[in-house]
Design a protein around this motif. Structure first.
Motif, PDB file in Angstrom:
ATOM      1  N   ASN A 200      26.989  52.499  50.330  1.00 46.73           N
ATOM      2  CA  ASN A 200      27.730  53.233  49.317  1.00 46.73           C
ATOM      3  C   ASN A 200      29.188  52.767  49.304  1.00 46.73           C
ATOM      4  O   ASN A 200      29.831  52.623  50.345  1.00 46.73           O
ATOM      5  N   LEU A 201      29.712  52.535  48.103  1.00 48.98           N
ATOM      6  CA  LEU A 201      31.033  51.931  47.928  1.00 48.98           C
ATOM      7  C   LEU A 201      32.123  52.948  47.609  1.00 48.98           C
ATOM      8  O   LEU A 201      33.278  52.568  47.426  1.00 48.98           O
ATOM      9  N   GLN A 202      31.772  54.224  47.529  1.00 53.33           N
ATOM     10  CA  GLN A 202      32.721  55.181  46.952  1.00 53.33           C
ATOM     11  C   GLN A 202      33.860  55.584  47.884  1.00 53.33           C
ATOM     12  O   GLN A 202      34.785  56.265  47.450  1.00 53.33           O
ATOM     13  N   SER A 207      40.671  49.751  45.415  1.00 53.55           N
ATOM     14  CA  SER A 207      40.561  48.552  46.239  1.00 53.55           C
ATOM     15  C   SER A 207      39.877  47.423  45.486  1.00 53.55           C
ATOM     16  O   SER A 207      39.177  47.628  44.498  1.00 53.55           O
ATOM     17  N   LEU A 208      40.115  46.216  45.975  1.00 55.23           N
ATOM     18  CA  LEU A 208      39.470  45.002  45.497  1.00 55.23           C
ATOM     19  C   LEU A 208      39.383  44.048  46.672  1.00 55.23           C
ATOM     20  O   LEU A 208      40.011  44.270  47.717  1.00 55.23           O
ATOM     21  N   GLY A 209      38.575  42.990  46.543  1.00 53.39           N
ATOM     22  CA  GLY A 209      38.272  42.156  47.696  1.00 53.39           C
ATOM     23  C   GLY A 209      38.955  40.807  47.689  1.00 53.39           C
ATOM     24  O   GLY A 209      39.210  40.225  46.637  1.00 53.39           O
ATOM     25  N   ILE A 210      39.224  40.303  48.895  1.00 55.61           N
ATOM     26  CA  ILE A 210      39.723  38.940  49.069  1.00 55.61           C
ATOM     27  C   ILE A 210      38.515  38.011  49.113  1.00 55.61           C
ATOM     28  O   ILE A 210      37.615  38.196  49.940  1.00 55.61           O
ATOM     29  N   GLN A 211      38.489  37.012  48.232  1.00 58.13           N
ATOM     30  CA  GLN A 211      37.341  36.110  48.208  1.00 58.13           C
ATOM     31  C   GLN A 211      37.553  34.883  49.091  1.00 58.13           C
ATOM     32  O   GLN A 211      36.602  34.303  49.598  1.00 58.13           O
ATOM     33  N   SER A 212      38.790  34.453  49.247  1.00 60.12           N
ATOM     34  CA  SER A 212      39.102  33.296  50.073  1.00 60.12           C
ATOM     35  C   SER A 212      40.593  33.321  50.368  1.00 60.12           C
ATOM     36  O   SER A 212      41.310  34.233  49.931  1.00 60.12           O
ATOM     37  N   LYS A 213      41.075  32.335  51.084  1.00 62.56           N
ATOM     38  CA  LYS A 213      42.472  32.294  51.480  1.00 62.56           C
ATOM     39  C   LYS A 213      43.384  32.415  50.261  1.00 62.56           C
ATOM     40  O   LYS A 213      43.313  31.624  49.337  1.00 62.56           O
ATOM     41  N   ALA A 219      35.166  40.615  40.976  1.00 58.71           N
ATOM     42  CA  ALA A 219      33.732  40.891  40.853  1.00 58.71           C
ATOM     43  C   ALA A 219      33.397  42.287  41.358  1.00 58.71           C
ATOM     44  O   ALA A 219      32.416  42.887  40.942  1.00 58.71           O
ATOM     45  N   PHE A 220      34.219  42.798  42.276  1.00 58.51           N
ATOM     46  CA  PHE A 220      34.161  44.200  42.701  1.00 58.51           C
ATOM     47  C   PHE A 220      35.532  44.816  42.483  1.00 58.51           C
ATOM     48  O   PHE A 220      36.555  44.273  42.915  1.00 58.51           O
ATOM     49  N   LEU A 221      35.559  45.963  41.794  1.00 55.96           N
ATOM     50  CA  LEU A 221      36.789  46.732  41.621  1.00 55.96           C
ATOM     51  C   LEU A 221      36.445  48.207  41.801  1.00 55.96           C
ATOM     52  O   LEU A 221      35.380  48.664  41.361  1.00 55.96           O
ATOM     53  N   THR A 270      45.202  44.129  53.517  1.00 55.61           N
ATOM     54  CA  THR A 270      46.270  45.110  53.696  1.00 55.61           C
ATOM     55  C   THR A 270      46.130  46.227  52.679  1.00 55.61           C
ATOM     56  O   THR A 270      45.398  46.108  51.697  1.00 55.61           O
ATOM     57  N   SER A 271      46.835  47.325  52.929  1.00 57.49           N
ATOM     58  CA  SER A 271      46.961  48.408  51.962  1.00 57.49           C
ATOM     59  C   SER A 271      48.419  48.478  51.556  1.00 57.49           C
ATOM     60  O   SER A 271      49.312  48.543  52.413  1.00 57.49           O
ATOM     61  N   CYS A 272      48.651  48.441  50.242  1.00 57.21           N
ATOM     62  CA  CYS A 272      50.024  48.357  49.761  1.00 57.21           C
ATOM     63  C   CYS A 272      50.200  49.291  48.572  1.00 57.21           C
ATOM     64  O   CYS A 272      49.522  49.141  47.550  1.00 57.21           O
ATOM     65  N   LYS A 273      51.080  50.276  48.713  1.00 61.57           N
ATOM     66  CA  LYS A 273      51.345  51.247  47.649  1.00 61.57           C
ATOM     67  C   LYS A 273      50.045  51.872  47.125  1.00 61.57           C
ATOM     68  O   LYS A 273      49.850  52.067  45.925  1.00 61.57           O
ATOM     69  N   GLY A 274      49.147  52.167  48.052  1.00 62.21           N
ATOM     70  CA  GLY A 274      47.907  52.843  47.693  1.00 62.21           C
ATOM     71  C   GLY A 274      46.792  51.953  47.191  1.00 62.21           C
ATOM     72  O   GLY A 274      45.720  52.449  46.835  1.00 62.21           O
ATOM     73  N   VAL A 275      46.982  50.627  47.155  1.00 60.32           N
ATOM     74  CA  VAL A 275      45.934  49.687  46.728  1.00 60.32           C
ATOM     75  C   VAL A 275      45.553  48.810  47.912  1.00 60.32           C
ATOM     76  O   VAL A 275      46.422  48.251  48.588  1.00 60.32           O
ATOM     77  N   ARG A 276      44.238  48.710  48.165  1.00 58.92           N
ATOM     78  CA  ARG A 276      43.761  47.947  49.319  1.00 58.92           C
ATOM     79  C   ARG A 276      43.192  46.596  48.913  1.00 58.92           C
ATOM     80  O   ARG A 276      42.410  46.497  47.967  1.00 58.92           O
ATOM     81  N   ALA A 277      43.594  45.567  49.650  1.00 58.26           N
ATOM     82  CA  ALA A 277      42.954  44.260  49.558  1.00 58.26           C
ATOM     83  C   ALA A 277      41.992  44.159  50.734  1.00 58.26           C
ATOM     84  O   ALA A 277      42.419  44.083  51.893  1.00 58.26           O
ATOM     85  N   LEU A 278      40.688  44.213  50.446  1.00 58.75           N
ATOM     86  CA  LEU A 278      39.677  44.264  51.508  1.00 58.75           C
ATOM     87  C   LEU A 278      39.435  42.883  52.095  1.00 58.75           C
ATOM     88  O   LEU A 278      39.441  41.876  51.375  1.00 58.75           O
ATOM     89  N   ALA A 279      39.200  42.836  53.397  1.00 62.13           N
ATOM     90  CA  ALA A 279      38.877  41.577  54.070  1.00 62.13           C
ATOM     91  C   ALA A 279      37.632  40.959  53.440  1.00 62.13           C
ATOM     92  O   ALA A 279      36.764  41.678  52.919  1.00 62.13           O
ATOM     93  N   PRO A 280      37.506  39.622  53.482  1.00 56.25           N
ATOM     94  CA  PRO A 280      36.377  38.957  52.810  1.00 56.25           C
ATOM     95  C   PRO A 280      35.007  39.496  53.200  1.00 56.25           C
ATOM     96  O   PRO A 280      34.105  39.565  52.355  1.00 56.25           O
TER      97      PRO A 280
END
Length: 351
Positions: A200-202, A207-213, A219-221, A270-280
């Motif tokens: 479950n993604l909820q 958040s959104l995902g890091i695809q590469s460096k 593709a996921f939001l 990282t999480s920045c101003k309430g928005v998360r960049a998820l690890a790959p």
């Protein structure tokens, strides 16, 4: 008597005129080729073996819930899928994406928006995928009304430009536009139709995902409605629009906006101003450069290790769609089908 330099002038101008005409013709031919190529590519999306017609009997389906599933969190909006081409013959991967999302989000509406469905027509084309997905009570398949979707947003004027449909990457760019508008207007979760959802993604809100460096992917939001980050994405989409660069309105846009949002120079988990960049490993555990690993045999221990911290697996269909998948097999992708979209997997084995 007229000087020789003046006599040569008409010939020079004529030569430059021919050169300019040649360059113009070459540009038009190149534009037509690119447009034709991408139309053919989109038409072949999930083509061949993966488009077998027919009916699906819900009585043959497996139990609705995944075994040993954790209690899902309360619903925080819909899960959205979008088909921006006019295709109405979904393939196995499309079916698996929606089925896996429906199973992992039993208390949430999974909304599939398809441009090829006629508005106001209650009946679906006769195709096994529609029959299969209708077995899930939380799946809704609706027409994609683009003018209505873009109304009240900065993208309305962009979409209504009459020559928009002739741009070389129109369908991918249209998909990029739809997802950010859906997230801004309605919130919830957006997924491409080449994801297999494992959990479950909820809980992954905003958040959104890091695809590469140093690169994000859309593709996921997952966002709350009217979020400022999505508003900035819409504005950047129009302000920095470039239809000639692949990914400029997609991964590049999200990366640009996130770097300004933080601000940072390089993308990191990282999480920045309430928005998360998820690890790959969260949603892109297989890098696009290693997509062939999806078709390689994987042991149970390797599979468990790979998916330990993974919510969903992106299959990179743009590159993998022409690779034959043996069913059954120990290939990683075959095992994902078997575990997370068993009804689709049963149909694949039957076919």
């Amino acid at each position: 008597r007229m000087p020789n330099s003046l006599l040569k002038l008409p010939r020079v101008l004529l030569s430059q005129k021919h050169r300019a005409l040649f360059i113009l013709i070459l540009m038009l031919v190149s534009f037509a080729y690119l447009t034709f190529y991408w139309r053919i590519a989109e038409d072949s999306y999930n083509s061949g073996l993966y488009d077998l017609p027919g009916e699906f009997n819900c009585a043959h389906s497996v139990p609705f819930s995944l075994p040993n599933a954790e209690k899902p969190p309360p619903s925080r909006g819909n899960v959205f899928f979008v088909e921006t081409s006019e295709r109405t013959n979904p393939g196995y991967l499309f079916s698996c994406s929606v089925e896996s999302a429906a199973r992992t989000h039993p208390g949430t509406n999974v909304v599939v928006l398809m441009r090829g469905l006629a508005k106001g027509n209650a009946s679906f084309p006769k195709h096994w995928a529609f029959s299969l997905l209708s077995c899930f009570p939380n799946v809704e398949i609706r027409p994609l009304d683009l003018p209505e979707l873009f109304s009240g947003t900065p993208l309305k004027k962009w979409y209504l430009w009459p020559l928009r449909h002739w741009e070389p990457y129109f369908l991918p760019v249209l998909s990029d536009a739809c997802r950010i508008v859906l997230m801004w207007k309605f919130g919830g979760i957006y997924l491409d139709t080449d994801f297999i959802v494992l959990r479950n993604l909820q809980n992954l809100t905003n958040s959104l995902g890091i695809q590469s460096k140093d690169e994000l992917n859309g593709a996921f939001l997952s966002f709350k409605p009217k979020h400022k980050f999505m508003e900035l994405c819409m504005k950047d989409f129009v302000k920095n629009y470039n239809s000639w660069i692949w990914g400029h309105q997609g991964p590049d846009l999200l990366t640009r906006v996130f770097k300004k949002w933080c601000p940072i120079r390089t993308i990191q988990s990282t999480s920045c101003k309430g928005v998360r960049a998820l690890a790959p490993e969260a949603v892109y555990p297989i890098p696009w450069q290693d997509w062939k690993k999806l078709f390689e045999a994987t042991s149970a221990s390797e599979l468990h290790k790979l998916l330990k911290n993974t919510y969903a697996v992106h299959v990179w269909n743009q590159m993998s769609r022409r690779t034959r998948l043996e069913i059954p097999s120990q290939a990683l992708l075959a095992q994902l089908y078997s575990q997370f979209c068993p009804a689709t997997y049963a149909k694949m084995k039957q076919d």
